[in-house]
Design a protein around this motif. Structure first.
Motif, PDB file in Angstrom:
ATOM      1  N   ARG A  84       2.666  -3.865   6.354  1.00 28.93           N
ATOM      2  CA  ARG A  84       2.451  -3.668   7.792  1.00 28.93           C
ATOM      3  C   ARG A  84       1.065  -3.104   8.074  1.00 28.93           C
ATOM      4  N   ALA A  85       0.657  -2.130   7.287  1.00 27.75           N
ATOM      5  CA  ALA A  85      -0.648  -1.508   7.513  1.00 27.75           C
ATOM      6  C   ALA A  85      -1.791  -2.478   7.243  1.00 27.75           C
ATOM      7  N   ALA A  86      -1.566  -3.438   6.336  1.00 25.33           N
ATOM      8  CA  ALA A  86      -2.600  -4.426   6.011  1.00 25.33           C
ATOM      9  C   ALA A  86      -2.663  -5.559   7.024  1.00 25.33           C
ATOM     10  N   VAL A 167      -5.306  -9.754  -0.302  1.00 22.78           N
ATOM     11  CA  VAL A 167      -4.606  -9.393  -1.544  1.00 22.78           C
ATOM     12  C   VAL A 167      -3.964  -8.015  -1.379  1.00 22.78           C
ATOM     13  N   VAL A 168      -2.661  -7.957  -1.543  1.00 25.76           N
ATOM     14  CA  VAL A 168      -1.949  -6.685  -1.653  1.00 25.76           C
ATOM     15  C   VAL A 168      -1.211  -6.716  -2.985  1.00 25.76           C
ATOM     16  N   ALA A 189      -6.642  -5.137  -0.664  1.00 24.37           N
ATOM     17  CA  ALA A 189      -6.456  -4.225   0.469  1.00 24.37           C
ATOM     18  C   ALA A 189      -5.766  -2.934   0.044  1.00 24.37           C
ATOM     19  N   GLY A 190      -4.908  -3.010  -0.959  1.00 23.76           N
ATOM     20  CA  GLY A 190      -4.203  -1.822  -1.422  1.00 23.76           C
ATOM     21  C   GLY A 190      -3.067  -2.196  -2.341  1.00 23.76           C
ATOM     22  N   ARG A 216      -8.547   2.683   7.218  1.00 27.61           N
ATOM     23  CA  ARG A 216      -7.650   2.246   8.289  1.00 27.61           C
ATOM     24  C   ARG A 216      -6.245   1.986   7.750  1.00 27.61           C
ATOM     25  N   ILE A 217      -6.142   1.324   6.616  1.00 28.52           N
ATOM     26  CA  ILE A 217      -4.826   1.068   6.024  1.00 28.52           C
ATOM     27  C   ILE A 217      -4.137   2.372   5.672  1.00 28.52           C
TER      28      ILE A 217
END
Length: 397
Positions: A84-86, A167-168, A189-190, A216-217
């Motif tokens: 969701r955060a990404a 990419v997560v 991204a994380g 931000r994430i």
């Protein structure tokens, strides 16, 4: 017994039970530090989302080399919040491997997306991006780092760049693993970590974390874990200064778990080294064993990589019969994973059939995890290997 004809010598050498997992000895050795941390929590009276969580987040970020760590109450929640955060939106597709724990794909659904399955590499069991189908709705790709080494992140990031995907990483099992100096979870991204008790860094209950270098994430994941409460104005939510800028959940990490994890973090490198020693002992004793199709193999890459043995997984003939035989002799095992994700009933609406992802399906019939944890002794490794050899009719010595 199923496949009994495959067993030439049904008698295994006698010996003590070997549990699949225990941390009793290691926990006892670290009890003074754990007790001090727990005592501080009790004295302060802040049991959730408190200062011990913040201390653990900073200590873990330092260990990982990550800009941000966001503690949550499970690795599964960490995946949902990361997606969701990404930026995952309802209906967006996420490419995931067909061979993984159910949370890999269910997290996509819980975040509002749609999992798109791909096959896996037969050696690493990680996502093979060459088998992925990308559509106009595909937004992300999520490799999973399983068992002892990272997915091929050069292939994954190249695939993502070609198709403009984020990419997560489902790096729940991968604490300590690195790719070209970057810790697992930080190539895109994380990523996430799980601190389920059996993990390389385990709590005494559920806990997890989002890891990222993206501010931000991190801020969005931190808000989502606490009912969407930012509590201050953010540049990417202009004009909003309210507790509920976005709809979140209650996924705060308990300070008791943070207290335990903080005390155990100091011994993590020693635990990782011990796991490597035990894995090498297994490999030495099982090499050439009849019925053992594949031992864990660390793939050499063009970049420096750091493997970590979370579990020791072998591919074997007559896997279920072997697991039953080991259990009858007091030896615990785990099956990773008996049903591939694309054939799970909860994803039947996606229309997959047996044969769609052949490597994943074959792995689901052959893989078996043997006991591997710092408390394990080499004598216990000998016992496990002797019983395996006895099952396949080889020497028990």
């Amino acid at each position: 017994m199923e496949h009994a004809a495959a067993v030439a010598d049904p008698a295994a050498p006698p010996g003590p039970a070997v549990p699949f997992f225990t941390q009793a000895a290691g926990f006892t050795a670290r009890w003074p530090a754990i007790a001090a941390n727990i005592g501080a929590v009790v004295d302060r009276g802040k049991y959730s989302h408190g200062p011990l969580v913040a201390r653990f987040e900073q200590a873990l970020a330092d260990y990982l080399g990550a800009a941000h760590v966001v503690g949550v109450n499970s690795g599964t929640d960490a995946l949902v919040l990361l997606l969701r955060a990404a930026g995952l939106e309802p209906g967006d597709e996420v490419v995931v491997p067909a061979f993984s724990f159910i949370a890999t794909a269910s997290a996509v659904v819980l975040a509002g997306g749609r999992p798109v399955f791909a096959d896996v590499d037969p050696v690493t069991y990680a996502l093979d991006p060459a088998t992925a189908e990308v559509t106009a709705a595909t937004r992300m790709v999520m490799p999973v780092h399983l068992f002892c080494q990272l997915a091929d992140m050069s292939a994954v990031t190249g695939f993502a760049q070609r198709h403009a995907l984020t990419v997560v990483e489902d790096s729940a099992e991968a604490i300590g693993m690195r790719w070209d100096g970057l810790h697992a979870g930080l190539s895109g991204a994380g990523g996430v970590l799980s601190f389920f008790p059996t993990k390389t860094l385990g709590a005494l209950g559920d806990a997890g974390a989002v890891v990222t270098d993206d501010e931000r994430i991190a801020e969005t994941a931190a808000a989502l874990r606490h009912h969407g409460r930012f509590g201050h104005t953010l540049d990417h939510f202009p004009g909003i200064n309210t507790e509920t800028a976005i709809a979140g959940v209650n996924s705060k990490m308990d300070d008791i778990q943070a207290a335990i994890l903080l005390a155990k973090l100091d011994g993590l490198d020693a635990d990782i080294a011990r796991r490597a020693t035990l894995a090498a002992a297994y490999t030495e004793r099982l090499r050439g064993c009849p019925g053992v199709r594949r031992l864990p193999t660390i793939v050499e890459r063009d970049v420096d990589t750091t493997p970590v043995f979370y579990v020791y997984v072998v591919e074997v003939d007559h896997r279920d019969a072997l697991a039953t035989y080991l259990a009858a002799h007091g030896i615990g095992t785990e099956t990773y994973y008996p049903v591939p994700l694309h054939l799970q009933p909860c994803f039947s609406h996606l229309g997959h059939r047996r044969g769609d992802f052949s490597v994943a399906e074959a792995a689901c019939t052959r893989t078996l995890a043997l006991p591997l944890y710092p408390d394990l002794t080499e004598a216990q490794v000998d016992r496990v290997c002797s019983v395996i050899r006895a099952f396949y009719g080889g020497s028990g010595s």
